[in-house]
Design a protein around this motif. Structure first.
Motif, PDB file in Angstrom:
ATOM      1  N   GLY A 195      56.253  -8.240 -30.242  1.00 57.57           N
ATOM      2  CA  GLY A 195      56.473  -8.217 -28.797  1.00 57.57           C
ATOM      3  C   GLY A 195      55.870  -6.981 -28.165  1.00 57.57           C
ATOM      4  N   PHE A 196      56.032  -5.831 -28.813  1.00 54.34           N
ATOM      5  CA  PHE A 196      55.428  -4.600 -28.314  1.00 54.34           C
ATOM      6  C   PHE A 196      53.909  -4.713 -28.286  1.00 54.34           C
ATOM      7  CE2 PHE A 196      53.440  -0.500 -29.235  1.00 54.34           C
ATOM      8  CZ  PHE A 196      53.844   0.219 -28.123  1.00 54.34           C
ATOM      9  N   VAL A 197      53.325  -5.300 -29.325  1.00 59.20           N
ATOM     10  CA  VAL A 197      51.871  -5.476 -29.366  1.00 59.20           C
ATOM     11  C   VAL A 197      51.422  -6.366 -28.210  1.00 59.20           C
ATOM     12  CG1 VAL A 197      49.972  -6.512 -30.681  1.00 59.20           C
ATOM     13  CG2 VAL A 197      51.636  -5.056 -31.833  1.00 59.20           C
ATOM     14  N   GLY A 198      52.128  -7.453 -27.973  1.00 55.33           N
ATOM     15  CA  GLY A 198      51.774  -8.353 -26.881  1.00 55.33           C
ATOM     16  C   GLY A 198      51.867  -7.684 -25.523  1.00 55.33           C
ATOM     17  N   VAL A 199      52.947  -6.954 -25.293  1.00 53.24           N
ATOM     18  CA  VAL A 199      53.112  -6.234 -24.026  1.00 53.24           C
ATOM     19  C   VAL A 199      52.017  -5.193 -23.864  1.00 53.24           C
ATOM     20  CG1 VAL A 199      54.606  -4.576 -22.827  1.00 53.24           C
ATOM     21  CG2 VAL A 199      55.575  -6.653 -23.799  1.00 53.24           C
ATOM     22  N   SER A 200      51.688  -4.506 -24.927  1.00 52.99           N
ATOM     23  CA  SER A 200      50.658  -3.483 -24.864  1.00 52.99           C
ATOM     24  C   SER A 200      49.291  -4.078 -24.522  1.00 52.99           C
ATOM     25  CB  SER A 200      50.588  -2.743 -26.200  1.00 52.99           C
ATOM     26  OG  SER A 200      49.588  -1.767 -26.168  1.00 52.99           O
ATOM     27  N   ILE A 201      48.965  -5.218 -25.099  1.00 51.24           N
ATOM     28  CA  ILE A 201      47.684  -5.855 -24.802  1.00 51.24           C
ATOM     29  C   ILE A 201      47.646  -6.328 -23.351  1.00 51.24           C
ATOM     30  CG2 ILE A 201      46.236  -7.868 -25.327  1.00 51.24           C
ATOM     31  CD1 ILE A 201      47.064  -7.483 -28.273  1.00 51.24           C
ATOM     32  N   VAL A 202      48.741  -6.901 -22.873  1.00 49.94           N
ATOM     33  CA  VAL A 202      48.783  -7.356 -21.485  1.00 49.94           C
ATOM     34  C   VAL A 202      48.672  -6.168 -20.531  1.00 49.94           C
ATOM     35  CG1 VAL A 202      50.282  -8.393 -19.731  1.00 49.94           C
ATOM     36  CG2 VAL A 202      50.019  -9.486 -21.955  1.00 49.94           C
ATOM     37  N   LEU A 203      49.400  -5.092 -20.801  1.00 52.93           N
ATOM     38  CA  LEU A 203      49.329  -3.919 -19.930  1.00 52.93           C
ATOM     39  C   LEU A 203      47.947  -3.280 -19.937  1.00 52.93           C
ATOM     40  CD1 LEU A 203      52.763  -2.174 -20.522  1.00 52.93           C
ATOM     41  CD2 LEU A 203      51.983  -3.356 -18.472  1.00 52.93           C
ATOM     42  N   ALA A 204      47.339  -3.189 -21.109  1.00 56.40           N
ATOM     43  CA  ALA A 204      46.009  -2.580 -21.190  1.00 56.40           C
ATOM     44  C   ALA A 204      44.965  -3.435 -20.486  1.00 56.40           C
ATOM     45  CB  ALA A 204      45.617  -2.370 -22.647  1.00 56.40           C
ATOM     46  N   THR A 205      45.168  -4.734 -20.477  1.00 57.17           N
ATOM     47  CA  THR A 205      44.217  -5.636 -19.843  1.00 57.17           C
ATOM     48  C   THR A 205      44.375  -5.666 -18.328  1.00 57.17           C
ATOM     49  OG1 THR A 205      44.270  -7.016 -21.823  1.00 57.17           O
ATOM     50  CG2 THR A 205      43.346  -8.012 -19.859  1.00 57.17           C
ATOM     51  N   THR A 206      45.613  -5.606 -17.853  1.00 53.67           N
ATOM     52  CA  THR A 206      45.853  -5.853 -16.431  1.00 53.67           C
ATOM     53  C   THR A 206      46.094  -4.612 -15.587  1.00 53.67           C
ATOM     54  OG1 THR A 206      48.216  -6.170 -16.855  1.00 53.67           O
ATOM     55  CG2 THR A 206      46.813  -8.128 -16.896  1.00 53.67           C
ATOM     56  N   SER A 207      46.435  -3.478 -16.184  1.00 55.84           N
ATOM     57  CA  SER A 207      46.756  -2.307 -15.372  1.00 55.84           C
ATOM     58  C   SER A 207      45.683  -1.237 -15.530  1.00 55.84           C
ATOM     59  CB  SER A 207      48.129  -1.743 -15.751  1.00 55.84           C
ATOM     60  OG  SER A 207      48.123  -1.303 -17.081  1.00 55.84           O
ATOM     61  N   GLY A 208      45.799  -0.224 -14.698  1.00 55.84           N
ATOM     62  CA  GLY A 208      44.813   0.852 -14.700  1.00 55.84           C
ATOM     63  C   GLY A 208      45.058   1.859 -15.798  1.00 55.84           C
ATOM     64  N   ALA A 209      44.537   3.046 -15.578  1.00 57.39           N
ATOM     65  CA  ALA A 209      44.650   4.121 -16.567  1.00 57.39           C
ATOM     66  C   ALA A 209      46.099   4.576 -16.712  1.00 57.39           C
ATOM     67  CB  ALA A 209      43.772   5.296 -16.147  1.00 57.39           C
TER      68      ALA A 209
END
Length: 146
Positions: free
Chosen positions: A14-28
């Motif tokens: 779940g952490f990996v999934g959230v991290s990928i979504v955040l890295a893809t959709t949010s800024g720096a």
């Protein structure tokens, strides 16, 4: 112990999934928490981009390089499921090892076929490498409680 190891495994994925979504959709990253949450996702995005650039730079068609990535991903996926079996299955249970072996074999075969057909071998390879790290969390719990 099986329940806790499986819950830790799912929590890590779940952490990996959230991290990928955040890295893809949010800024720096703006704070330390953002940096931690983006770290795995940034690794995923950078690694997939690098593998795609390598596939484009070779003399082989990128499709076949991607199939090679899918075949290569079987090694870290096998390690992932082995570590999960060591952490989650009681030592005296033959059925548990058989189940994890069958689940791992099925996942690897379907992953290879799907990645080869859908041109996502680079993504599968990076996720399988991340999966080895994910399986270390239940293994660490097992080592502490054994």
């Amino acid at each position: 112990m099986v329940f806790v190891a499986t819950a830790l495994w799912l929590l890590a994925w779940g952490f990996v999934g959230v991290s990928i979504v955040l890295a893809t959709t949010s800024g720096a990253s703006a704070s330390a928490v953002d940096l931690v949450l983006h770290s795995v996702g940034e690794f995923y995005l950078t690694a997939v981009h690098t593998l795609r650039a390598f596939a484009a730079a070779t003399t082989l068609p990128p499709r076949w390089v991607d199939v090679g990535y899918a075949v290569l991903s079987a090694v870290p996926m096998g390690i992932h499921f082995f570590l999960l079996a060591v952490a989650a299955v009681p030592a005296d249970s033959d059925e548990g090892f058989d189940f994890v072996f069958a689940l791992g074999t099925l996942t690897i075969v379907l992953g290879l076929l799907g990645a080869s057909l859908l041109y996502v071998g680079a993504q599968l390879l990076v996720l399988s490498v991340i999966g080895v790290g994910v399986s270390l969390l239940p293994l660490a719990y097992f080592m502490l409680t054994a």
